[in-house]
Design a protein around this motif. Structure first.
Motif, PDB file in Angstrom:
ATOM      1  N   GLN A   1     -23.957  21.431  27.200  1.00 56.96           N
ATOM      2  CA  GLN A   1     -24.216  20.743  28.436  1.00 56.96           C
ATOM      3  C   GLN A   1     -23.001  20.021  28.378  1.00 56.96           C
ATOM      4  O   GLN A   1     -22.810  19.134  27.790  1.00 56.96           O
ATOM      5  CB  GLN A   1     -25.371  20.307  28.165  1.00 56.96           C
ATOM      6  N   VAL A   2     -22.314  20.177  29.716  1.00 53.20           N
ATOM      7  CA  VAL A   2     -21.343  19.136  30.046  1.00 53.20           C
ATOM      8  C   VAL A   2     -21.636  17.986  30.866  1.00 53.20           C
ATOM      9  O   VAL A   2     -22.549  18.343  31.856  1.00 53.20           O
ATOM     10  CB  VAL A   2     -20.166  19.984  30.757  1.00 53.20           C
ATOM     11  N   GLN A   3     -21.283  16.740  30.613  1.00 49.43           N
ATOM     12  CA  GLN A   3     -21.537  15.519  31.414  1.00 49.43           C
ATOM     13  C   GLN A   3     -20.310  15.079  32.015  1.00 49.43           C
ATOM     14  O   GLN A   3     -19.558  15.051  31.332  1.00 49.43           O
ATOM     15  CB  GLN A   3     -22.442  14.582  30.718  1.00 49.43           C
ATOM     16  N   LEU A   4     -20.548  14.808  33.205  1.00 53.51           N
ATOM     17  CA  LEU A   4     -19.275  14.360  34.071  1.00 53.51           C
ATOM     18  C   LEU A   4     -19.761  13.099  34.759  1.00 53.51           C
ATOM     19  O   LEU A   4     -20.725  12.851  35.293  1.00 53.51           O
ATOM     20  CB  LEU A   4     -18.780  15.369  35.055  1.00 53.51           C
ATOM     21  N   VAL A   5     -18.737  11.997  34.369  1.00 55.36           N
ATOM     22  CA  VAL A   5     -18.971  10.736  35.305  1.00 55.36           C
ATOM     23  C   VAL A   5     -17.820  10.350  35.878  1.00 55.36           C
ATOM     24  O   VAL A   5     -16.753  10.189  35.470  1.00 55.36           O
ATOM     25  CB  VAL A   5     -19.165   9.641  34.133  1.00 55.36           C
ATOM     26  N   GLU A   6     -17.986  10.187  37.404  1.00 57.36           N
ATOM     27  CA  GLU A   6     -17.034   9.631  38.200  1.00 57.36           C
ATOM     28  C   GLU A   6     -16.713   8.168  38.153  1.00 57.36           C
ATOM     29  O   GLU A   6     -17.698   7.386  37.865  1.00 57.36           O
ATOM     30  CB  GLU A   6     -16.876  10.138  39.584  1.00 57.36           C
ATOM     31  N   SER A   7     -15.481   7.557  38.465  1.00 59.73           N
ATOM     32  CA  SER A   7     -15.498   6.366  38.507  1.00 59.73           C
ATOM     33  C   SER A   7     -14.268   6.129  39.516  1.00 59.73           C
ATOM     34  O   SER A   7     -13.248   7.002  39.836  1.00 59.73           O
ATOM     35  CB  SER A   7     -15.260   5.473  37.156  1.00 59.73           C
ATOM     36  N   GLY A  26     -19.434  16.460  26.031  1.00 64.90           N
ATOM     37  CA  GLY A  26     -20.372  17.538  25.929  1.00 64.90           C
ATOM     38  C   GLY A  26     -19.598  19.117  25.431  1.00 64.90           C
ATOM     39  O   GLY A  26     -20.075  19.696  25.015  1.00 64.90           O
ATOM     40  N   ALA A  27     -18.201  18.880  26.032  1.00 61.34           N
ATOM     41  CA  ALA A  27     -17.587  19.885  25.939  1.00 61.34           C
ATOM     42  C   ALA A  27     -15.954  19.572  26.219  1.00 61.34           C
ATOM     43  O   ALA A  27     -15.771  18.876  26.819  1.00 61.34           O
ATOM     44  CB  ALA A  27     -17.927  21.191  26.606  1.00 61.34           C
ATOM     45  N   LYS A  28     -15.110  20.453  25.435  1.00 58.54           N
ATOM     46  CA  LYS A  28     -13.829  20.297  25.764  1.00 58.54           C
ATOM     47  C   LYS A  28     -13.322  20.988  26.891  1.00 58.54           C
ATOM     48  O   LYS A  28     -13.638  22.103  27.126  1.00 58.54           O
ATOM     49  CB  LYS A  28     -12.825  20.781  24.590  1.00 58.54           C
ATOM     50  N   ASN A  76      -9.829  14.417  27.799  1.00 61.12           N
ATOM     51  CA  ASN A  76     -10.999  15.222  28.281  1.00 61.12           C
ATOM     52  C   ASN A  76     -11.288  14.543  29.709  1.00 61.12           C
ATOM     53  O   ASN A  76     -12.406  14.293  30.048  1.00 61.12           O
ATOM     54  CB  ASN A  76     -12.021  15.270  27.398  1.00 61.12           C
ATOM     55  N   ARG A  77     -10.504  14.235  30.534  1.00 56.81           N
ATOM     56  CA  ARG A  77     -10.572  13.751  31.847  1.00 56.81           C
ATOM     57  C   ARG A  77      -9.659  14.201  32.701  1.00 56.81           C
ATOM     58  O   ARG A  77      -8.762  14.772  32.690  1.00 56.81           O
ATOM     59  CB  ARG A  77     -10.641  12.156  31.561  1.00 56.81           C
ATOM     60  N   ALA A  78     -10.004  13.989  33.986  1.00 58.72           N
ATOM     61  CA  ALA A  78      -9.352  14.415  35.347  1.00 58.72           C
ATOM     62  C   ALA A  78      -9.501  13.094  36.188  1.00 58.72           C
ATOM     63  O   ALA A  78     -10.226  12.460  36.273  1.00 58.72           O
ATOM     64  CB  ALA A  78      -9.738  15.662  35.944  1.00 58.72           C
ATOM     65  N   SER A  79      -8.296  13.180  37.186  1.00 63.70           N
ATOM     66  CA  SER A  79      -8.001  12.047  38.167  1.00 63.70           C
ATOM     67  C   SER A  79      -7.680  12.758  39.338  1.00 63.70           C
ATOM     68  O   SER A  79      -7.116  14.046  39.589  1.00 63.70           O
ATOM     69  CB  SER A  79      -7.187  11.070  37.809  1.00 63.70           C
ATOM     70  N   LEU A  80      -8.236  12.287  40.575  1.00 64.19           N
ATOM     71  CA  LEU A  80      -7.644  12.362  41.853  1.00 64.19           C
ATOM     72  C   LEU A  80      -6.865  11.226  42.362  1.00 64.19           C
ATOM     73  O   LEU A  80      -7.683  10.113  42.653  1.00 64.19           O
ATOM     74  CB  LEU A  80      -8.749  12.917  42.659  1.00 64.19           C
ATOM     75  N   GLN A  81      -5.448  11.284  42.629  1.00 61.38           N
ATOM     76  CA  GLN A  81      -4.748  10.244  42.961  1.00 61.38           C
ATOM     77  C   GLN A  81      -4.545  10.637  44.597  1.00 61.38           C
ATOM     78  O   GLN A  81      -4.231  11.573  45.023  1.00 61.38           O
ATOM     79  CB  GLN A  81      -3.333  10.417  42.528  1.00 61.38           C
ATOM     80  N   MET A  82      -5.020   9.761  45.363  1.00 64.12           N
ATOM     81  CA  MET A  82      -5.304   9.602  46.762  1.00 64.12           C
ATOM     82  C   MET A  82      -4.177   8.621  47.264  1.00 64.12           C
ATOM     83  O   MET A  82      -4.504   7.482  47.341  1.00 64.12           O
ATOM     84  CB  MET A  82      -6.722   9.598  47.287  1.00 64.12           C
TER      85      MET A  82
END
Length: 125
Positions: A1-7, A26-28, A76-82
């Motif tokens: 199970q993958v958990q994602l948390v935005e900030s 929870g996963a790579k 293990n993260r991603a971003s969105l530059q706006m």
């Protein structure tokens, strides 16, 4: 199970910049596509950008040249530059992910298995 948390959401004036992030556990995610979607009340959730596990990127026409999706498999993260934000960018932004072929990232919400709870972005003067 993958958990994602935005900030990183918040309020910004038109023309300003903001970076929102998505941390996964929870996963790579190195074999997963990652997508950023946004939604305003009364409208469908729409793709903003996605990136395949091999780094191919897609952008909605409305954000091309202004937004950039970034993935950091080591963290293990991603971003969105706006950048150059506009009032019409105001929405709740969601990170999503799904295991896919290396070259593919989907543009539809139903192509993603795991979702974060979202972070709000408001662009207003």
């Amino acid at each position: 199970q993958v958990q994602l948390v935005e900030s990183g959401g918040g309020s910004v004036q038109p023309g300003g910049s903001l970076r929102i992030s998505c941390a996964a556990s929870g996963a790579k995610l190195d074999r997963y596509a990652i997508g950023w979607f946004r939604q305003v009340p009364g409208k469908e959730r729409e793709m903003v950008s996605c990136v395949s596990s091999d780094g191919r990127e897609l952008y909605a026409d409305s954000v091309k040249g202004r937004f950039m999706i970034l993935r950091d498999n080591a963290k293990n993260r991603a971003s969105l530059q706006m950048n150059n934000l506009k009032p019409e960018d105001t929405a709740d932004y969601y990170c999503a992910t799904a295991p896919t072929a290396d070259w593919y990232c989907g543009s539809r919400a139903d192509e993603y298995t795991y979702w974060g709870f979202g972070t709000q972005v408001t662009v207003s003067s």
